[in-house]
Every structure is written in C-alpha cells, then in structure tokens.
Scaffold this active site. Structure first.
Site, PDB file in Angstrom:
ATOM      1  N   VAL A 121       0.803  -1.364   0.204  1.00  0.00           N
ATOM      2  CA  VAL A 121      -0.052  -0.156  -0.123  1.00  0.00           C
ATOM      3  C   VAL A 121       0.925   1.405   0.037  1.00  0.00           C
ATOM      4  O   VAL A 121       0.654   2.315  -0.789  1.00  0.00           O
ATOM      5  CB  VAL A 121      -0.894   0.026   1.206  1.00  0.00           C
ATOM      6  CG1 VAL A 121      -1.724   1.238   1.349  1.00  0.00           C
ATOM      7  CG2 VAL A 121      -2.041  -0.967   0.962  1.00  0.00           C
ATOM      8  N   THR A 148      -5.491  -0.628   7.216  1.00  0.00           N
ATOM      9  CA  THR A 148      -6.849  -1.084   7.947  1.00  0.00           C
ATOM     10  C   THR A 148      -6.948  -1.128   9.388  1.00  0.00           C
ATOM     11  O   THR A 148      -6.144  -2.030   9.818  1.00  0.00           O
ATOM     12  CB  THR A 148      -7.189  -2.502   7.033  1.00  0.00           C
ATOM     13  OG1 THR A 148      -7.216  -2.469   5.787  1.00  0.00           O
ATOM     14  CG2 THR A 148      -8.723  -2.921   7.502  1.00  0.00           C
ATOM     15  N   GLU A 198      -7.528   2.042   2.333  1.00  0.00           N
ATOM     16  CA  GLU A 198      -7.196   2.218   1.200  1.00  0.00           C
ATOM     17  C   GLU A 198      -8.292   1.015   0.510  1.00  0.00           C
ATOM     18  O   GLU A 198      -8.393  -0.163   1.269  1.00  0.00           O
ATOM     19  CB  GLU A 198      -5.700   1.975   1.022  1.00  0.00           C
ATOM     20  CG  GLU A 198      -5.249   1.861  -0.327  1.00  0.00           C
ATOM     21  CD  GLU A 198      -5.296   2.727  -0.975  1.00  0.00           C
ATOM     22  OE1 GLU A 198      -5.123   4.018  -1.086  1.00  0.00           O
ATOM     23  OE2 GLU A 198      -6.115   2.481  -2.192  1.00  0.00           O
ATOM     24  N   LYS A 250     -14.287   0.329   5.462  1.00  0.00           N
ATOM     25  CA  LYS A 250     -13.003  -0.585   4.851  1.00  0.00           C
ATOM     26  C   LYS A 250     -13.816  -2.320   5.391  1.00  0.00           C
ATOM     27  O   LYS A 250     -13.352  -3.154   4.517  1.00  0.00           O
ATOM     28  CB  LYS A 250     -11.774  -0.216   5.390  1.00  0.00           C
ATOM     29  CG  LYS A 250     -10.800  -1.095   5.102  1.00  0.00           C
ATOM     30  CD  LYS A 250     -10.339  -1.099   3.518  1.00  0.00           C
ATOM     31  CE  LYS A 250      -9.341  -2.258   3.265  1.00  0.00           C
ATOM     32  NZ  LYS A 250      -9.299  -2.339   1.972  1.00  0.00           N
ATOM     33  N   ASN A 255     -14.646  -5.531   2.739  1.00  0.00           N
ATOM     34  CA  ASN A 255     -13.986  -6.729   2.652  1.00  0.00           C
ATOM     35  C   ASN A 255     -14.669  -7.782   3.100  1.00  0.00           C
ATOM     36  O   ASN A 255     -14.613  -8.944   2.639  1.00  0.00           O
ATOM     37  CB  ASN A 255     -12.525  -6.663   3.454  1.00  0.00           C
ATOM     38  CG  ASN A 255     -11.300  -6.021   2.802  1.00  0.00           C
ATOM     39  OD1 ASN A 255     -11.612  -5.490   1.519  1.00  0.00           O
ATOM     40  ND2 ASN A 255     -10.251  -5.674   3.233  1.00  0.00           N
ATOM     41  N   PHE A 268     -16.586 -10.847  -8.082  1.00  0.00           N
ATOM     42  CA  PHE A 268     -16.422 -11.765  -6.862  1.00  0.00           C
ATOM     43  C   PHE A 268     -17.223 -12.711  -6.628  1.00  0.00           C
ATOM     44  O   PHE A 268     -17.669 -13.145  -5.628  1.00  0.00           O
ATOM     45  CB  PHE A 268     -16.298 -10.804  -5.553  1.00  0.00           C
ATOM     46  CG  PHE A 268     -14.941 -10.019  -5.568  1.00  0.00           C
ATOM     47  CD1 PHE A 268     -14.059 -10.496  -4.618  1.00  0.00           C
ATOM     48  CD2 PHE A 268     -14.985  -9.041  -6.156  1.00  0.00           C
ATOM     49  CE1 PHE A 268     -12.841  -9.877  -4.630  1.00  0.00           C
ATOM     50  CE2 PHE A 268     -13.899  -8.273  -6.035  1.00  0.00           C
ATOM     51  CZ  PHE A 268     -12.698  -8.498  -5.315  1.00  0.00           C
ATOM     52  N   CYS A 321      -5.387  -9.461   3.349  1.00  0.00           N
ATOM     53  CA  CYS A 321      -6.541  -8.635   3.953  1.00  0.00           C
ATOM     54  C   CYS A 321      -7.700  -9.552   4.288  1.00  0.00           C
ATOM     55  O   CYS A 321      -8.186  -9.265   5.653  1.00  0.00           O
ATOM     56  CB  CYS A 321      -6.914  -7.565   2.631  1.00  0.00           C
ATOM     57  SG  CYS A 321      -5.701  -6.523   2.586  1.00  0.00           S
ATOM     58  N   LYS A 347      -7.668 -11.764   7.506  1.00  0.00           N
ATOM     59  CA  LYS A 347      -7.213 -11.184   8.869  1.00  0.00           C
ATOM     60  C   LYS A 347      -8.542 -10.026   9.135  1.00  0.00           C
ATOM     61  O   LYS A 347      -8.890  -9.880  10.255  1.00  0.00           O
ATOM     62  CB  LYS A 347      -6.139 -10.232   8.744  1.00  0.00           C
ATOM     63  CG  LYS A 347      -6.141  -9.240   7.956  1.00  0.00           C
ATOM     64  CD  LYS A 347      -4.634  -8.291   8.400  1.00  0.00           C
ATOM     65  CE  LYS A 347      -4.354  -7.101   7.643  1.00  0.00           C
ATOM     66  NZ  LYS A 347      -5.623  -6.080   7.678  1.00  0.00           N
ATOM     67  N   LYS A 368      -3.562 -14.725  -5.296  1.00  0.00           N
ATOM     68  CA  LYS A 368      -4.195 -14.609  -6.547  1.00  0.00           C
ATOM     69  C   LYS A 368      -3.267 -14.083  -7.654  1.00  0.00           C
ATOM     70  O   LYS A 368      -2.171 -14.088  -7.555  1.00  0.00           O
ATOM     71  CB  LYS A 368      -5.320 -13.251  -6.358  1.00  0.00           C
ATOM     72  CG  LYS A 368      -4.659 -12.158  -6.033  1.00  0.00           C
ATOM     73  CD  LYS A 368      -5.696 -11.057  -6.124  1.00  0.00           C
ATOM     74  CE  LYS A 368      -5.326  -9.640  -5.963  1.00  0.00           C
ATOM     75  NZ  LYS A 368      -6.238  -8.715  -5.789  1.00  0.00           N
TER      76      LYS A 368
HETATM   77  P1  NAD Z   1       3.279  -4.763   4.162  1.00  0.00           P
HETATM   78  O1  NAD Z   1       3.580  -5.574   5.080  1.00  0.00           O
HETATM   79  O2  NAD Z   1       3.329  -4.932   2.610  1.00  0.00           O
HETATM   80  O3  NAD Z   1       3.784  -3.294   4.423  1.00  0.00           O
HETATM   81  C1  NAD Z   1       4.017  -2.611   5.540  1.00  0.00           C
HETATM   82  C2  NAD Z   1       5.270  -1.981   5.579  1.00  0.00           C
HETATM   83  O4  NAD Z   1       5.176  -1.279   6.979  1.00  0.00           O
HETATM   84  C3  NAD Z   1       6.549  -2.844   5.705  1.00  0.00           C
HETATM   85  O5  NAD Z   1       7.459  -2.408   4.647  1.00  0.00           O
HETATM   86  C4  NAD Z   1       7.156  -2.812   7.002  1.00  0.00           C
HETATM   87  O6  NAD Z   1       8.380  -2.813   7.018  1.00  0.00           O
HETATM   88  C5  NAD Z   1       6.517  -1.139   7.397  1.00  0.00           C
HETATM   89  N1  NAD Z   1       6.892  -0.889   9.104  1.00  0.00           N
HETATM   90  C6  NAD Z   1       6.212  -1.906   9.748  1.00  0.00           C
HETATM   91  N2  NAD Z   1       6.394  -1.238  10.978  1.00  0.00           N
HETATM   92  C7  NAD Z   1       6.835  -0.230  10.932  1.00  0.00           C
HETATM   93  C8  NAD Z   1       7.292   1.134  11.802  1.00  0.00           C
HETATM   94  N3  NAD Z   1       7.269   1.024  13.133  1.00  0.00           N
HETATM   95  N4  NAD Z   1       7.984   1.912  10.953  1.00  0.00           N
HETATM   96  C9  NAD Z   1       8.153   1.776   9.778  1.00  0.00           C
HETATM   97  N5  NAD Z   1       7.483   0.962   8.989  1.00  0.00           N
HETATM   98  C10 NAD Z   1       7.109   0.109   9.466  1.00  0.00           C
HETATM   99  O7  NAD Z   1       1.595  -4.271   4.169  1.00  0.00           O
HETATM  100  P2  NAD Z   1       0.432  -3.797   3.167  1.00  0.00           P
HETATM  101  O8  NAD Z   1       0.110  -5.084   2.517  1.00  0.00           O
HETATM  102  O9  NAD Z   1       1.192  -2.632   2.292  1.00  0.00           O
HETATM  103  O10 NAD Z   1      -0.539  -3.362   4.183  1.00  0.00           O
HETATM  104  C11 NAD Z   1      -0.537  -2.193   4.775  1.00  0.00           C
HETATM  105  C12 NAD Z   1      -1.897  -1.722   5.548  1.00  0.00           C
HETATM  106  O11 NAD Z   1      -2.872  -1.462   4.381  1.00  0.00           O
HETATM  107  C13 NAD Z   1      -2.395  -3.056   6.309  1.00  0.00           C
HETATM  108  O12 NAD Z   1      -3.468  -2.363   7.361  1.00  0.00           O
HETATM  109  C14 NAD Z   1      -3.279  -3.521   5.182  1.00  0.00           C
HETATM  110  O13 NAD Z   1      -4.609  -4.265   5.733  1.00  0.00           O
HETATM  111  C15 NAD Z   1      -3.874  -2.372   4.398  1.00  0.00           C
HETATM  112  N6  NAD Z   1      -4.369  -2.795   3.015  1.00  0.00           N
HETATM  113  C16 NAD Z   1      -3.667  -3.552   2.335  1.00  0.00           C
HETATM  114  C17 NAD Z   1      -4.012  -3.810   1.090  1.00  0.00           C
HETATM  115  C18 NAD Z   1      -3.150  -4.917   0.271  1.00  0.00           C
HETATM  116  O14 NAD Z   1      -3.607  -5.171  -0.747  1.00  0.00           O
HETATM  117  N7  NAD Z   1      -2.140  -5.262   0.454  1.00  0.00           N
HETATM  118  C19 NAD Z   1      -5.056  -3.360   0.559  1.00  0.00           C
HETATM  119  C20 NAD Z   1      -5.803  -2.313   1.146  1.00  0.00           C
HETATM  120  C21 NAD Z   1      -5.372  -2.069   2.403  1.00  0.00           C
END
Ligand code: NAD
Length: 435
Positions: A11, A121, A149, A205, A209, A250, A261, A264, A322
């Site tokens: 994200v 999220t 997001e 959000k 989901n 879907f 997502c 969890k 996926k």
């Molecule tokens: P991710 O694990 O790919 O990325 C998270 C990042 O945060 C990592 O790079 C990690 O190193 C960093 N991080 C963790 N703790 C930190 C800290 N204290 N300081 C700085 N950086 C730190 O996660 P993601 O898939 O990008 O998801 C992030 C959020 O967005 C989640 O809450 C997820 O539910 C939500 N989200 C994800 C998606 C998706 O498709 N992946 C879509 C919508 C929403």
C-alpha cells in the site's frame, strides 16, 4: 504537496509512487533498512504491474525520497500517511502495535501542525487511540483523518490512479479541503470523495472486505452443493452475475479467498463484534466456508492418491494468493501445499511472479522444487494442480501437459478450463462445482 508515507509495503509504495506521479513530493519512511537501501538502489522487492516504472521515474525526478528517518519525514511534510501492516493477533484481533508505535514516534517529532492520515486497515475506534497517543506526547496541533485504502494487489496502480471512491474520515472542513486537493488529480474520471466521520470510515473498509469475502464464500458453498446435485457452478455464476442487482465481480468459486486482507479483516470484524457484544454470525460462517473449501480441495487430491502419498509428485501452478501478485500471505495455495507435504507428497512448483524464496524458507525437507517454467515442473509428476488464476495458465498446451505428466490428470482449483477441451486432450479433469 509535501507528503510523508510511513510503511513502504504494497500500500505504502503504491500510494507514494502514485502521489509522486501527480507532482507531489513524498518522503517514504520504513524501518526495514534493507528495503530502504534496495529502493534507493532502484530495487523494488514487490511484484506489482506498473509500479517499478512509476517509482524509478519519480525517484529520478527527485519526487520520491527513501529513508528510515521518520523525523525527517515529519519535519518535511504537511500530510503524514500511516501505511504500516496491521496483521492478526493471536486472538484474531487486529494487531495495532505498528500503527500505535509509529503514531508515538510521529508525536515525539511533532513541533508544527500536521495532518495524520491512516491508510492501514484498522478497527473502529482506532482514530481515538491514535489521537490519544499523539496528544499524550506533544502539544503541537494536528488533525487526524481515517483514509482507508481500497486498492487491490495486481491492479494496485490502476486502482489508485482511478479509484471507485476515496473515503475521507474527518468532519473538519479544512482538512476535508486539503485531502480533496491531494486526491483531486485522481478524481478526473468521475470518482467521488466521500466524507464521513472517522468511525464510519474505519467501518466502511471492514464492511467492504467482509462483503467481498461473503460473495466468494457464498459461491464456494454453492459449488459444494452443485457437485452433489449435478449442477454447474460456472453456469450458475453466469446466470446470477447477469442480474444487474448482483453483478459479476467476486463470484468465482475456487479454493477460497486468501491474501493479507480478507482473512485477517474477517477475523478482526468477528473480534470487534465479540468485544462489543454483537455476534457476527455471517462473518463466522464466511470464515468457516473458506476453510472448508480449502480443505475440500486438498482432500480431493490426497484422497485420490491415497495409499501412495510417499510416491506422489504433484506439479503445482501458482503459489500466490491470486494472479498478478507475488504475495503468498495466507495464500490458499500455501494451505493446500502444506496439506500435500504433510501427507509425504513432493511438490514441483511454478509461479510467474516467482515468490519462491518464501517457499524455500518453509521448505519441508527439500520436498518443494521450484521452476522458472511451468512445463518443466510437469516432468515425472503424477498430476498438475492449478492453485492460482494467472492469465498464462488459461490456455496452455494441453498436449504437452498430457505427454509430460506420468498420467494425465489436472486438478483445477480455479476453474480455468472448459472440461470438454481438457477431456478431448485425453486428460482427466477435476474442477470446482462442476461434474
Ligand atoms: P506490508 O506488510 O506490505 O507493508 C507494511 C510496511 O510497513 C513494511 O514495509 C514494514 O517494514 C513497514 N513497517 C512496519 N512497522 C513499521 C514502523 N514501525 N515504522 C516504519 N515502517 C514500518 O503491508 P501492506 O500489504 O502494504 O498493508 C498495509 C496496510 O494496508 C494493512 O493495514 C493492510 O490491511 C492495508 N491494506 C492492504 C491492501 C493490500 O492489498 N495489501 C489493500 C488495502 C489495505
């Protein structure tokens, strides 16, 4: 505008890249030193179509700056986005430790007015917790926005650039104005910004989901019934998808939802219900059906090879949860592969995004071999198992498959093929919700 994004994962990196593409200056902060060093060297560790080009282009123009120094980000930005991970805790609740620790660190460095916006999220009520954490550590003025997001891995750049809608959770008109200005360039095709209170934004959000996961589980449950009563889930899907009240998205039966997502977020919603005295009956059923579906598919294969598991080699196409992503978090493919390995089967796997390193770590005693080409994985295998719906799997060379496998059998967990075509190629074909 000057923006900071904290948490440069799927994200965060997409958000930073797309905002930079619109001309903003972005400080990208992550506490993973290797990730930041790689990004500075132009190495983008995630597979996301179109992302590498955007990141490299904007880095070259000086609009993307990568650092582990959160203070630098706070000092040099008006809006600070939180995009850190919010995984499941042991009890199914949402683990907010990264969000809260980043909020505390922002507060320690906050000396001038800033807008703090959460993209991660997070359960309803998190806006209050983050606000309290910040207020306990600084007297500087700030506003908080819940900005969940909705991008999808695999089409994340496209989704960010042309969103269906943007949710802005704040009732402060000035902050609404600033956020509208930031997102303006992405609204040109008629998308809408929906303003609401932070609690409703947070709930929206999870509701989205949950609704999508429910559609998948509904079709999966129906697929089990179709198999028993002689109906075809694919025909049923077309039959109901053409109803404009239902729509086509879907509705694909398969081996269940996965990823970082849906699983969890469904768990977290159930937990939020339980601590608020509301039983989330539908969410619990959706979760149950999803697990059943994965078990059902894995069991079909382990039953088929009963009595000869130790001698069975399965060629597996697809590891990611996926298509068009390398993300294997809670991938149903991983779930099935573990079941096969537990029975003593050997796996020869191929995935176009090559998320193999994850598998090498989990590799149970050298029983997974990974390949750079799907057909190479077939040599000497007893069956081909399709676990991810990659485009390149949709029209394969069935004759070559039939020649390479020891006995031509396909177990298709994604209903990619017309059963007649596969049968005509001399291949025994098992799919989901069809005869
Ligand atoms: P991710 O694990 O790919 O990325 C998270 C990042 O945060 C990592 O790079 C990690 O190193 C960093 N991080 C963790 N703790 C930190 C800290 N204290 N300081 C700085 N950086 C730190 O996660 P993601 O898939 O990008 O998801 C992030 C959020 O967005 C989640 O809450 C997820 O539910 C939500 N989200 C994800 C998606 C998706 O498709 N992946 C879509 C919508 C929403």
């Amino acid at each position: 505008m000057k923006i900071c994004v904290v948490g440069i994962g799927y994200v965060g990196l997409v958000t930073a890249g797309c905002l930079a593409e619109a001309g903003n200056n972005i400080v990208c902060v992550d506490n993973d030193e290797k990730k930041i060093a790689d990004l500075k060297n132009g190495v983008i560790s995630i597979y996301e179509p179109g992302l590498t080009e955007i990141v490299k282009h904007n880095e070259k123009l000086g609009r993307l700056h990568f650092t582990t120094d959160l203070k630098f980000g706070v000092d040099n930005s008006l809006i600070i986005f939180l995009a850190v991970g919010t995984p499941s805790a042991q009890d199914g609740s949402c683990d907010l430790s990264a969000v809260l620790s980043v909020a505390a660190e922002i507060a320690e460095n906050l000396h001038e007015y800033r807008i703090i916006a959460t993209k991660s999220t997070v359960p309803v009520g998190t806006h209050k917790r983050v606000t309290e954490v910040i207020k306990s550590k600084t007297t500087a003025a700030f506003d908080y926005v819940s900005n969940p997001e909705f991008l999808k891995e695999g089409t994340a750049v496209e989704d960010f650039m042309s969103p269906d809608r943007i949710i802005i959770g704040t009732t402060n008109p000035e902050v609404q104005g600033k956020m509208a200005q930031l997102y303006g360039p992405f609204m040109r095709r008629g998308s809408r910004i929906l303003f609401m209170d932070p609690a409703s934004a947070e709930m929206t959000k999870y509701a989205a989901n949950m609704m999508l996961a429910a559609r998948i589980s509904f079709m999966n449950e129906l697929s089990a019934l179709c198999e028993k009563v002689g109906a075809d889930i694919e025909l049923v899907r077309h039959g109901i998808g053409s109803d404009s009240r239902i729509g086509r998205s879907f509705l694909f039966a398969g081996i269940g939802y996965g990823g970082s997502c849906f699983p969890k977020d469904v768990r977290a919603l159930i937990h939020t219900g339980s601590i608020n005295g509301v039983e989330m009956t539908i969410a619990k059923s959706v979760q149950r059906v999803n697990i059943n579906q994965q078990e059902r598919f894995a069991a079909r294969i382990t039953d088929y090879f009963k009595g000869r598991h130790e001698k069975t080699i399965l060629a597996v196409w697809g590891l990611a949860f996926k298509a068009k992503t390398d993300d294997v978090r809670e991938s149903p493919a991983v779930y099935c592969i573990k079941k096969f390995l537990d029975c003593g089967m050997q796996i020869k796997a191929y995935d176009p995004a090559d998320p193999a390193p994850v598998f090498r770590q989990e590799d149970a005693g050298g029983k997974i071999q990974t390949f750079q080409n799907g057909y190479d994985a077939l040599d000497n295998a007893d069956a081909l198992v399709i676990l991810t719906d990659w485009q390149e799997f949709r029209n394969p060379d069935f004759e070559l498959i039939a020649t390479k496998l020891k006995k031509p059998v396909i177990f298709d967990g994604r209903n990619l093929y017309d059963p007649e075509i596969v049968k005509n190629a001399g291949i025994e074909y098992h799919s989901i919700g069809r005869q």
